[in-house]
Design a protein around this motif. Structure first.
Motif, PDB file in Angstrom:
ATOM      1  N   GLN A  94       0.823  -1.212   0.000  1.00  0.00           N
ATOM      2  CA  GLN A  94       0.000   0.000   0.000  1.00  0.00           C
ATOM      3  C   GLN A  94       0.862   1.269   0.000  1.00  0.00           C
ATOM      4  OE1 GLN A  94      -2.942  -0.120   3.252  1.00  0.00           O
ATOM      5  NE2 GLN A  94      -2.524  -2.308   3.402  1.00  0.00           N
ATOM      6  N   GLY A  95       2.195   1.107  -0.055  1.00  0.00           N
ATOM      7  CA  GLY A  95       3.099   2.248  -0.003  1.00  0.00           C
ATOM      8  C   GLY A  95       3.206   2.844   1.388  1.00  0.00           C
ATOM      9  N   LYS A  96       2.938   2.043   2.410  1.00  0.00           N
ATOM     10  CA  LYS A  96       2.921   2.528   3.798  1.00  0.00           C
ATOM     11  C   LYS A  96       4.012   1.867   4.626  1.00  0.00           C
ATOM     12  CE  LYS A  96      -0.988   4.824   3.301  1.00  0.00           C
ATOM     13  NZ  LYS A  96      -1.195   6.214   3.536  1.00  0.00           N
ATOM     14  N   ALA A  97       4.319   2.502   5.736  1.00  0.00           N
ATOM     15  CA  ALA A  97       5.250   1.989   6.734  1.00  0.00           C
ATOM     16  C   ALA A  97       4.580   2.123   8.095  1.00  0.00           C
ATOM     17  CB  ALA A  97       6.546   2.790   6.713  1.00  0.00           C
ATOM     18  N   LEU A  98       5.078   1.387   9.069  1.00  0.00           N
ATOM     19  CA  LEU A  98       4.580   1.525  10.433  1.00  0.00           C
ATOM     20  C   LEU A  98       5.272   2.721  11.064  1.00  0.00           C
ATOM     21  CD1 LEU A  98       2.800   0.184  12.663  1.00  0.00           C
ATOM     22  CD2 LEU A  98       4.919  -0.876  13.478  1.00  0.00           C
ATOM     23  N   ARG A  99       4.499   3.749  11.430  1.00  0.00           N
ATOM     24  CA  ARG A  99       5.066   4.932  12.066  1.00  0.00           C
ATOM     25  C   ARG A  99       4.934   4.792  13.579  1.00  0.00           C
ATOM     26  NH1 ARG A  99       7.065   9.450  10.943  1.00  0.00           N
ATOM     27  NH2 ARG A  99       6.471   9.339   8.753  1.00  0.00           N
ATOM     28  N   ILE A 100       6.059   4.967  14.273  1.00  0.00           N
ATOM     29  CA  ILE A 100       6.085   4.987  15.732  1.00  0.00           C
ATOM     30  C   ILE A 100       6.463   6.410  16.131  1.00  0.00           C
ATOM     31  CG2 ILE A 100       7.118   4.024  17.818  1.00  0.00           C
ATOM     32  CD1 ILE A 100       5.688   1.894  16.190  1.00  0.00           C
ATOM     33  N   ALA A 101       5.617   7.046  16.917  1.00  0.00           N
ATOM     34  CA  ALA A 101       5.887   8.414  17.379  1.00  0.00           C
ATOM     35  C   ALA A 101       5.626   8.492  18.877  1.00  0.00           C
ATOM     36  CB  ALA A 101       4.998   9.412  16.638  1.00  0.00           C
ATOM     37  N   VAL A 102       6.276   9.448  19.516  1.00  0.00           N
ATOM     38  CA  VAL A 102       6.062   9.718  20.932  1.00  0.00           C
ATOM     39  C   VAL A 102       5.494  11.121  21.042  1.00  0.00           C
ATOM     40  CG1 VAL A 102       7.169  10.034  23.181  1.00  0.00           C
ATOM     41  CG2 VAL A 102       7.939   8.196  21.660  1.00  0.00           C
ATOM     42  N   GLU A 103       4.380  11.240  21.757  1.00  0.00           N
ATOM     43  CA  GLU A 103       3.741  12.541  21.955  1.00  0.00           C
ATOM     44  C   GLU A 103       3.494  12.759  23.433  1.00  0.00           C
ATOM     45  OE1 GLU A 103       0.222  12.611  19.581  1.00  0.00           O
ATOM     46  OE2 GLU A 103       1.338  12.627  17.702  1.00  0.00           O
ATOM     47  N   GLY A 104       3.386  14.015  23.832  1.00  0.00           N
ATOM     48  CA  GLY A 104       3.020  14.332  25.204  1.00  0.00           C
ATOM     49  C   GLY A 104       1.568  13.964  25.439  1.00  0.00           C
ATOM     50  N   GLY A 105       1.272  13.472  26.648  1.00  0.00           N
ATOM     51  CA  GLY A 105      -0.106  13.122  26.975  1.00  0.00           C
ATOM     52  C   GLY A 105      -0.197  11.743  27.570  1.00  0.00           C
ATOM     53  N   GLY A 106      -1.381  11.217  27.615  1.00  0.00           N
ATOM     54  CA  GLY A 106      -1.592   9.906  28.222  1.00  0.00           C
ATOM     55  C   GLY A 106      -1.581  10.013  29.732  1.00  0.00           C
ATOM     56  N   CYS A 107      -1.848   8.930  30.394  1.00  0.00           N
ATOM     57  CA  CYS A 107      -1.951   8.968  31.851  1.00  0.00           C
ATOM     58  C   CYS A 107      -0.594   8.977  32.547  1.00  0.00           C
ATOM     59  CB  CYS A 107      -2.822   7.812  32.357  1.00  0.00           C
ATOM     60  SG  CYS A 107      -2.297   6.194  31.786  1.00  0.00           S
ATOM     61  N   SER A 108       0.508   8.770  31.800  1.00  0.00           N
ATOM     62  CA  SER A 108       1.829   8.745  32.422  1.00  0.00           C
ATOM     63  C   SER A 108       2.757   9.854  31.930  1.00  0.00           C
ATOM     64  CB  SER A 108       2.495   7.385  32.173  1.00  0.00           C
ATOM     65  OG  SER A 108       1.774   6.351  32.778  1.00  0.00           O
ATOM     66  N   GLY A 109       2.294  10.734  31.067  1.00  0.00           N
ATOM     67  CA  GLY A 109       3.114  11.854  30.605  1.00  0.00           C
ATOM     68  C   GLY A 109       3.440  11.825  29.123  1.00  0.00           C
ATOM     69  N   PHE A 110       3.747  10.640  28.600  1.00  0.00           N
ATOM     70  CA  PHE A 110       4.016  10.460  27.175  1.00  0.00           C
ATOM     71  C   PHE A 110       3.163   9.308  26.678  1.00  0.00           C
ATOM     72  CE2 PHE A 110       8.019  12.175  28.829  1.00  0.00           C
ATOM     73  CZ  PHE A 110       8.235  13.242  27.975  1.00  0.00           C
TER      74      PHE A 110
END
Length: 107
Positions: A23-39
């Motif tokens: 499909q011309g896609k890759a698995l993207r892994i990102a870290v963002e601020g938020g969630g119940c523990s901070g990231f």
């Protein structure tokens, strides 16, 4: 010295099963601020961008943006199948704690 994340064969196999590269896609892994523990981890199928680190295996790709990369030093990206469901998981040695959902962590 910082080590890039590793991707297991099982994670690459799952990407091949779902046809990400086809499909011309890759698995993207990102870290963002938020969630119940901070990231929190954001995991999605996306196209590679210019500043991404690209990890390749079995004809599939996992991409990580330059902002998220320091948070994922020496982490392991895997795929897990359990009775409660199947999902990509991140085993992150940099996280000092994580929540039960597995997508939120603190450092």
């Amino acid at each position: 010295m910082t080590l890039p994340p590793k991707v297991t064969d099982r994670a690459f196999e799952r990407l091949a099963e779902i046809g990400a590269a086809d499909q011309g896609k890759a698995l993207r892994i990102a870290v963002e601020g938020g969630g119940c523990s901070g990231f929190q981890y954001e995991i999605d199928l996306d196209e590679a961008k210019e500043d991404d680190l690209i990890l390749e295996g079995q004809g599939e790709k996992v991409v990580i943006d330059s902002v998220s990369l320091p948070f994922l030093t020496d982490a392991v990206i895997d795929f897990s199948e359990e009775l409660i469901g199947a999902r990509f998981v991140i085993n992150n040695p940099n996280a000092s704690s994580s929540c039960g959902c597995g997508t939120s962590f603190s450092m």
